[in-house]
Design a protein around this motif. Structure first.
Motif, PDB file in Angstrom:
ATOM      1  N   THR A  16      -1.899  69.754 117.252  1.00  9.82           N
ATOM      2  CA  THR A  16      -1.326  71.100 117.321  1.00  9.82           C
ATOM      3  C   THR A  16      -0.377  71.384 116.175  1.00  9.82           C
ATOM      4  OG1 THR A  16       0.455  70.350 118.749  1.00  9.82           O
ATOM      5  CG2 THR A  16      -1.537  71.216 119.836  1.00  9.82           C
ATOM      6  N   GLY A  17       0.143  70.361 115.512  1.00 10.08           N
ATOM      7  CA  GLY A  17       1.088  70.561 114.403  1.00 10.08           C
ATOM      8  C   GLY A  17       0.417  71.065 113.149  1.00 10.08           C
ATOM      9  N   LEU A  18      -0.796  70.594 112.853  1.00  7.25           N
ATOM     10  CA  LEU A  18      -1.464  70.988 111.609  1.00  7.25           C
ATOM     11  C   LEU A  18      -1.803  72.480 111.560  1.00  7.25           C
ATOM     12  CD1 LEU A  18      -3.721  67.893 110.889  1.00  7.25           C
ATOM     13  CD2 LEU A  18      -1.598  68.574 109.763  1.00  7.25           C
ATOM     14  N   PRO A  19      -2.383  73.064 112.612  1.00  4.13           N
ATOM     15  CA  PRO A  19      -2.640  74.505 112.551  1.00  4.13           C
ATOM     16  C   PRO A  19      -1.355  75.314 112.423  1.00  4.13           C
ATOM     17  CG  PRO A  19      -3.951  73.518 114.279  1.00  4.13           C
ATOM     18  CD  PRO A  19      -3.016  72.460 113.783  1.00  4.13           C
ATOM     19  N   ALA A  20      -0.271  74.848 113.064  1.00  8.89           N
ATOM     20  CA  ALA A  20       0.990  75.581 112.965  1.00  8.89           C
ATOM     21  C   ALA A  20       1.519  75.562 111.542  1.00  8.89           C
ATOM     22  CB  ALA A  20       2.018  74.982 113.918  1.00  8.89           C
ATOM     23  N   ILE A  21       1.356  74.449 110.840  1.00 14.09           N
ATOM     24  CA  ILE A  21       1.809  74.366 109.452  1.00 14.09           C
ATOM     25  C   ILE A  21       0.993  75.316 108.581  1.00 14.09           C
ATOM     26  CG2 ILE A  21       1.894  72.851 107.432  1.00 14.09           C
ATOM     27  CD1 ILE A  21       2.565  70.560 109.398  1.00 14.09           C
ATOM     28  N   THR A  22      -0.313  75.334 108.769  1.00 12.25           N
ATOM     29  CA  THR A  22      -1.179  76.216 107.987  1.00 12.25           C
ATOM     30  C   THR A  22      -0.835  77.668 108.237  1.00 12.25           C
ATOM     31  OG1 THR A  22      -2.923  74.585 108.118  1.00 12.25           O
ATOM     32  CG2 THR A  22      -3.574  76.797 107.495  1.00 12.25           C
ATOM     33  N   LEU A  23      -0.625  78.032 109.504  1.00 13.92           N
ATOM     34  CA  LEU A  23      -0.304  79.414 109.840  1.00 13.92           C
ATOM     35  C   LEU A  23       1.041  79.811 109.245  1.00 13.92           C
ATOM     36  CD1 LEU A  23      -1.026  81.948 111.393  1.00 13.92           C
ATOM     37  CD2 LEU A  23       0.077  80.958 113.400  1.00 13.92           C
ATOM     38  N   ALA A  24       2.012  78.911 109.265  1.00 14.22           N
ATOM     39  CA  ALA A  24       3.345  79.225 108.759  1.00 14.22           C
ATOM     40  C   ALA A  24       3.315  79.541 107.279  1.00 14.22           C
ATOM     41  CB  ALA A  24       4.299  78.071 109.036  1.00 14.22           C
ATOM     42  N   GLN A  25       2.389  78.943 106.528  1.00 13.39           N
ATOM     43  CA  GLN A  25       2.337  79.195 105.104  1.00 13.39           C
ATOM     44  C   GLN A  25       1.839  80.602 104.796  1.00 13.39           C
ATOM     45  OE1 GLN A  25      -0.141  76.069 103.629  1.00 13.39           O
ATOM     46  NE2 GLN A  25       1.541  74.631 103.496  1.00 13.39           N
ATOM     47  N   SER A  26       1.201  81.268 105.758  1.00 10.65           N
ATOM     48  CA  SER A  26       0.650  82.588 105.492  1.00 10.65           C
ATOM     49  C   SER A  26       1.626  83.708 105.806  1.00 10.65           C
ATOM     50  CB  SER A  26      -0.642  82.782 106.292  1.00 10.65           C
ATOM     51  OG  SER A  26      -0.353  82.760 107.668  1.00 10.65           O
ATOM     52  N   LEU A  27       2.784  83.371 106.341  1.00 10.15           N
ATOM     53  CA  LEU A  27       3.790  84.369 106.685  1.00 10.15           C
ATOM     54  C   LEU A  27       5.028  84.167 105.825  1.00 10.15           C
ATOM     55  CD1 LEU A  27       3.526  84.110 110.554  1.00 10.15           C
ATOM     56  CD2 LEU A  27       2.683  85.969 109.136  1.00 10.15           C
ATOM     57  N   PRO A  28       5.788  85.245 105.608  1.00  8.98           N
ATOM     58  CA  PRO A  28       7.024  85.050 104.856  1.00  8.98           C
ATOM     59  C   PRO A  28       7.998  84.215 105.672  1.00  8.98           C
ATOM     60  CG  PRO A  28       6.941  87.264 105.755  1.00  8.98           C
ATOM     61  CD  PRO A  28       5.619  86.617 106.052  1.00  8.98           C
ATOM     62  N   GLY A  29       8.607  83.282 105.033  1.00 13.11           N
ATOM     63  CA  GLY A  29       9.577  82.444 105.715  1.00 13.11           C
ATOM     64  C   GLY A  29      10.986  82.940 105.434  1.00 13.11           C
ATOM     65  N   PHE A  30      11.923  82.097 105.686  1.00 10.73           N
ATOM     66  CA  PHE A  30      13.313  82.402 105.407  1.00 10.73           C
ATOM     67  C   PHE A  30      13.579  82.108 103.946  1.00 10.73           C
ATOM     68  CE2 PHE A  30      17.840  81.180 105.390  1.00 10.73           C
ATOM     69  CZ  PHE A  30      18.364  82.379 105.834  1.00 10.73           C
ATOM     70  N   THR A  31      14.010  83.104 103.178  1.00 13.78           N
ATOM     71  CA  THR A  31      14.239  82.938 101.747  1.00 13.78           C
ATOM     72  C   THR A  31      15.738  82.837 101.489  1.00 13.78           C
ATOM     73  OG1 THR A  31      12.299  84.301 101.356  1.00 13.78           O
ATOM     74  CG2 THR A  31      13.748  83.912  99.487  1.00 13.78           C
ATOM     75  N   LEU A  32      16.158  81.703 100.941  1.00  6.07           N
ATOM     76  CA  LEU A  32      17.580  81.496 100.677  1.00  6.07           C
ATOM     77  C   LEU A  32      18.028  82.117  99.361  1.00  6.07           C
ATOM     78  CD1 LEU A  32      18.129  77.798 101.816  1.00  6.07           C
ATOM     79  CD2 LEU A  32      18.944  79.882 102.911  1.00  6.07           C
ATOM     80  N   PHE A  33      17.389  81.743  98.261  1.00  7.24           N
ATOM     81  CA  PHE A  33      17.824  82.167  96.938  1.00  7.24           C
ATOM     82  C   PHE A  33      16.672  82.860  96.222  1.00  7.24           C
ATOM     83  CE2 PHE A  33      20.092  78.184  97.933  1.00  7.24           C
ATOM     84  CZ  PHE A  33      21.363  78.701  98.046  1.00  7.24           C
ATOM     85  N   SER A  34      16.527  84.147  96.417  1.00 13.24           N
ATOM     86  CA  SER A  34      15.409  84.858  95.793  1.00 13.24           C
ATOM     87  C   SER A  34      15.876  85.851  94.738  1.00 13.24           C
ATOM     88  CB  SER A  34      14.610  85.614  96.855  1.00 13.24           C
ATOM     89  OG  SER A  34      15.383  86.689  97.363  1.00 13.24           O
ATOM     90  N   GLY A  35      17.131  86.240  94.805  1.00 15.04           N
ATOM     91  CA  GLY A  35      17.603  87.288  93.917  1.00 15.04           C
ATOM     92  C   GLY A  35      17.327  88.680  94.471  1.00 15.04           C
ATOM     93  N   VAL A  36      16.588  88.741  95.589  1.00 10.78           N
ATOM     94  CA  VAL A  36      16.290  90.018  96.245  1.00 10.78           C
ATOM     95  C   VAL A  36      17.141  90.087  97.506  1.00 10.78           C
ATOM     96  CG1 VAL A  36      14.496  91.430  97.320  1.00 10.78           C
ATOM     97  CG2 VAL A  36      13.925  89.984  95.364  1.00 10.78           C
TER      98      VAL A  36
END
Length: 170
Positions: A16-36
């Motif tokens: 169950t961990g592998l599909p969750a990792i793949t899905l998470a990569q397709s959504l915006p995550g928490f961005t710490l230092f983007s300049g935006v």
């Protein structure tokens, strides 16, 4: 019995961990230092995981609160190091979940600009999703800033900044 339960728990986590990792990569995550600034970051989804050199569908969203005026033209400006391709025949605009007819889609490869013209202006206060299908992701990964600008009908012909989609391809 404990060994069996431990083996099942570990197997379940792996499966169950592998599909969750793949899905998470397709959504915006928490961005710490983007300049935006966080208020200017727009939500998006990559339907097929954002893999390098792969085909994808980008769902670039504009929340209703960002749509302060009606919009006659959407403009997406992307960086010069983004080497992906777009299929201008397979782009759509969805307003409140319904497809809107388009009069034209232009892609200026040299200027790195994608212009989308709905037949009728999109009303202010609408939740909008720009769906770019058959996108070929760049062959090298990275983080790409896609800036959204809009032109309002009857407005002075100057594009107004709405926000930025911070897209990661890996």
């Amino acid at each position: 019995m404990r060994r069996l339960l431990t083996a099942l728990a570990v197997t379940g986590c792996v499966l169950t961990g592998l599909p969750a990792i793949t899905l998470a990569q397709s959504l915006p995550g928490f961005t710490l230092f983007s300049g935006v600034k966080p208020d200017n970051q727009l939500p998006f989804r990559l339907d097929f995981g954002g893999q390098t050199d792969g085909w994808d569908r980008y769902r670039l969203r504009i929340p209703a609160q960002k749509m302060k005026l009606a919009v006659a033209q959407f403009v997406i400006v992307y960086p010069n190091y983004y080497k992906g391709t777009f299929d201008t025949k397979d782009i759509e605009v969805q307003v409140r979940g319904k497809k809107v007819p388009l009069s034209e889609v232009k892609w200026d490869k040299e200027g790195r600009v994608l212009e989308i013209f709905p037949e009728e202006p999109v009303p202010a206060g609408s939740r909008v999703e720009l769906v770019l299908s058959n996108v070929r992701n760049p062959s090298s990964g990275g983080t790409f800033y896609f800036n959204c600008q809009v032109l309002s009908p009857g407005d002075v012909p100057l594009l107004r900044y709405v926000g930025t989609w911070i897209v990661s391809i890996s």
